[in-house]
Design an enzyme around this catalytic site. Structure first.
Site, PDB file in Angstrom:
ATOM      1  N   ASP A  14       0.815  -1.213   0.000  1.00  0.00           N
ATOM      2  CA  ASP A  14       0.000   0.000   0.000  1.00  0.00           C
ATOM      3  C   ASP A  14       0.851   1.267   0.000  1.00  0.00           C
ATOM      4  O   ASP A  14       0.658   2.157  -0.837  1.00  0.00           O
ATOM      5  CB  ASP A  14      -0.939   0.007   1.202  1.00  0.00           C
ATOM      6  N   ARG A  93       0.141   2.388  17.101  1.00  0.00           N
ATOM      7  CA  ARG A  93      -0.226   3.588  16.333  1.00  0.00           C
ATOM      8  C   ARG A  93       0.099   4.903  17.044  1.00  0.00           C
ATOM      9  O   ARG A  93       0.661   5.808  16.417  1.00  0.00           O
ATOM     10  CB  ARG A  93      -1.704   3.532  15.927  1.00  0.00           C
ATOM     11  N   ASP A 122      -7.132   2.102  11.572  1.00  0.00           N
ATOM     12  CA  ASP A 122      -5.844   2.788  11.653  1.00  0.00           C
ATOM     13  C   ASP A 122      -5.913   4.233  11.185  1.00  0.00           C
ATOM     14  O   ASP A 122      -5.178   5.085  11.700  1.00  0.00           O
ATOM     15  CB  ASP A 122      -4.786   2.021  10.859  1.00  0.00           C
ATOM     16  N   SER A 178      -3.306  -9.127   4.192  1.00  0.00           N
ATOM     17  CA  SER A 178      -2.517  -8.012   4.716  1.00  0.00           C
ATOM     18  C   SER A 178      -1.918  -8.413   6.050  1.00  0.00           C
ATOM     19  O   SER A 178      -2.579  -9.047   6.872  1.00  0.00           O
ATOM     20  CB  SER A 178      -3.419  -6.786   4.888  1.00  0.00           C
TER      21      SER A 178
END
Length: 407
Positions: A14, A93, A122, A178
Site C-alpha cells: 500500500d 499507532r 488505523d 494483509s
C-alpha cells in the site's frame, strides 16, 4: 515550490504504491519508517523508497519506547479489547504517531499521509493521535480520496500498479492477505481471511508454532513485576532485566509453545465487523502473569473498579484515543491501582497455554493464617451466620411477594 508530504511508510504494497501516487500528484515526499520491532530490513526499505522517488527516508528507532511507554503500561493496565485482543496494532499507532509528529515539526512539514484504508481503524488512530499532538497538520488519506479509490479498487489493482512500475512487494495474488508486524505481535486480515468460515492456512503464522511442532516438555519461568510493570524474567536461573530483551525472550518461549494465537471477528470503531488473526506470544505470557499477581495484591472492590476502567481504556486505545483527555485520565487511575502490585509469578508455558502455577507478592492481601482450614486465625465462624441472614432477607422477601424461582 512543491509541497512536502511526510508519509508513514512501511515498505509494503500500500505505502509503496501511495508513495509513487503522491509523486505523480506533484508532491515531494519524505518517508518515515517506524522501527517498532518488526522483523524487517530497514535499509532495504529505505533504498526501495528512494528508488521509487522519495526525497528523504528517515528510520525512527522507537522499539524501546514502544516497550516502555506502551506495551508494559498496557500489561499493567490489563488492556484486553472485547475480552480477547491484546491491542498489538492499536498500541503501536500512537507510538508511530509520536515519531511522525516529531519528524514533521523538525522539518516544518504540515502534510502527513498514510496508507490506512477508509474502512479500517488505523486511519482514525493515526489521525486522532496526530491531531492531538500537532493540531496544525493536515492529512492526505489516499484511501478516502475518490480519484484514488476509482483507480484502485483494492489489493489486486495495487499489485498490478506495482508490477507495471517495477515496485517489488511481498504480497502476491495467491496469498494476498494483509500483515502488520511489530515487536508485540503480528496481525493478519484481508484476502481469503475475509470469509470468517475459511480456516487460515497454517503457513500464515510467523511468530508461533502449530500444534504438531509444540515441545513435549513445558518451559518454567518466573516473571517479576514492580508496581505492575515487568522488570525481570528468570529462566534456568538466568535473569533478564532489559525491557527489550524481556519481550524478545518471551516471544521466543511463547512462540515455541504456540501461545498467543487468536482468530476472531471484532467490532471496528467505524462500525464494521472484521475478521482478524493475531499472534501475541510474549505479551500473552505477561498478561496472564500480571493478572495472577494483581489478584493477590489488589483489594476485591478496587480490582472490580479497575477492571471496569480497563475495559473503557481498551476501547479508548482501540479507537485511537490514547492521547485524549479520557485516555490520560484513565491511564493515571489505572497506574494508581498498581502501587502495590509487586512480586514474582511462576509460569508454566506448555502446548498453547501460559499458566500461573505459583506466586509471591512483596506486599499482598493473601493471609495464609486467616484463610487456613487448620486454625481459626482471627476469623469467627459464628459471624458467618449473621452475614448469611442479612443477605437472605431480600431473597426471602422476593419469594414471598412473587413466588419461588422455578425453571
Amino acid at each position: 515550490m512543491k509541497e512536502t508530504v511526510l508519509l508513514a511508510y512501511s515498505g509494503g504494497l500500500d505505502t509503496s504504491c501511495i508513495l509513487l501516487w503522491l509523486l505523480e500528484k506533484g508532491y515531494e515526499v519524505v518517508c518515515l519508517i517506524a522501527d517498532v520491532g518488526q522483523d524487517e530490513d530497514f535499509e532495504a526499505a529505505r533504498r526501495k523508497a528512494l528508488k521509487i522517488g522519495a526525497k528523504e527516508v528517515i528510520v525512527a528507532r522507537v522499539k524501546k519506547d514502544f516497550v516502555l511507554n506502551y506495551i508494559f503500561p498496557a500489561v499493567a493496565m490489563g488492556l484486553l479489547y472485547e475480552r480477547r485482543y491484546l491491542l498489538g496494532t492499536s498500541l503501536a499507532r500512537p507510538c508511530i504517531s509520536e515519531a511522525l509528529v516529531e519528524c514533521a515539526k523538525a522539518r516544518g512539514i504540515k502534510l502527513i499521509s498514510h496508507g490506512a484504508t477508509g474502512k479500517g481503524n488505523d486511519q482514525v488512530r493515526f489521525e486522532l493521535s496526530c491531531y492531538a499532538l500537532y493540531p496544525e497538520f493536515s492529512v492526505i488519506a489516499p484511501w478516502r480520496i475518490p480519484e484514488f479509490c476509482e483507480r484502485f479498487q483494492g489489493r489486486e489493482d495495487l499489485l498490478a500498479y506495482a508490477k507495471a512500475n517495477g515496485i517489488e512487494v511481498e504480497a502476491t495474488p495467491k496469498a494476498p492477505w494483509s500483515m502488520d508486524a511489530n515487536f508485540m505481535h503480528i496481525s493478519y486480515e484481508s484476502g481469503v481471511l475475509e470469509d470468517p468460515a475459511h480456516i487460515a492456512p497454517e503457513d500464515l503464522y510467523k511468530m508461533t508454532r502449530g500444534p504438531s511442532e509444540w515441545p513435549d516438555k513445558p518451559t518454567i519461568i518466573e516473571v517479576e513485576f514492580a508496581r505492575g510493570i515487568p522488570v525481570a524474567v528468570i529462566k534456568d536461573k538466568v535473569r533478564t532485566e532489559d525491557p527489550v530483551a524481556i519481550v524478545e525472550l518471551l516471544n521466543r518461549i511463547g512462540g515455541d509453545h504456540g501461545v498467543g494465537r487468536i482468530d476472531i471477528v471484532e467490532n471496528r470503531f467505524v462500525g464494521l465487523k472484521s475478521r482478524g488473526i493475531y499472534e501475541t506470544p510474549g505479551v500473552k505470557i505477561l498478561f496472564e502473569a500480571h493478572l495472577d499477581l494483581e489478584l493477590v495484591c489488589l483489594d476485591r472492590e478496587v480490582f472490580r473498579v479497575k477492571s471496569f476502567i480497563s475495559d473503557r481504556m481498551a476501547d479508548f486505545v482501540y479507537n485511537g484515543f490514547w492521547f485524549s483527555p479520557e485516555g490520560t485520565f484513565s491511564r493515571q487511575c489505572l497506574q494508581l491501582s498498581q502501587e502495590n502490585v509487586s512480586g514474582t509469578v511462576t509460569m508454566e508455558i506448555f502446548k498453547g497455554v501460559a499458566r500461573p502455577i505459583a506466586r509471591r507478592a512483596v506486599r499482598g492481601l493473601y493471609n495464609e493464617e486467616l484463610v487456613s482450614m487448620n486454625v481459626h486465625g482471627g476469623y469467627t465462624p459464628a459471624s458467618a451466620g449473621g452475614f448469611i441472614e442479612i443477605h437472605s432477607i431480600r431473597l426471602k422477601e422476593f419469594s414471598k411477594a412473587f413466588g419461588t424461582y422455578t425453571k
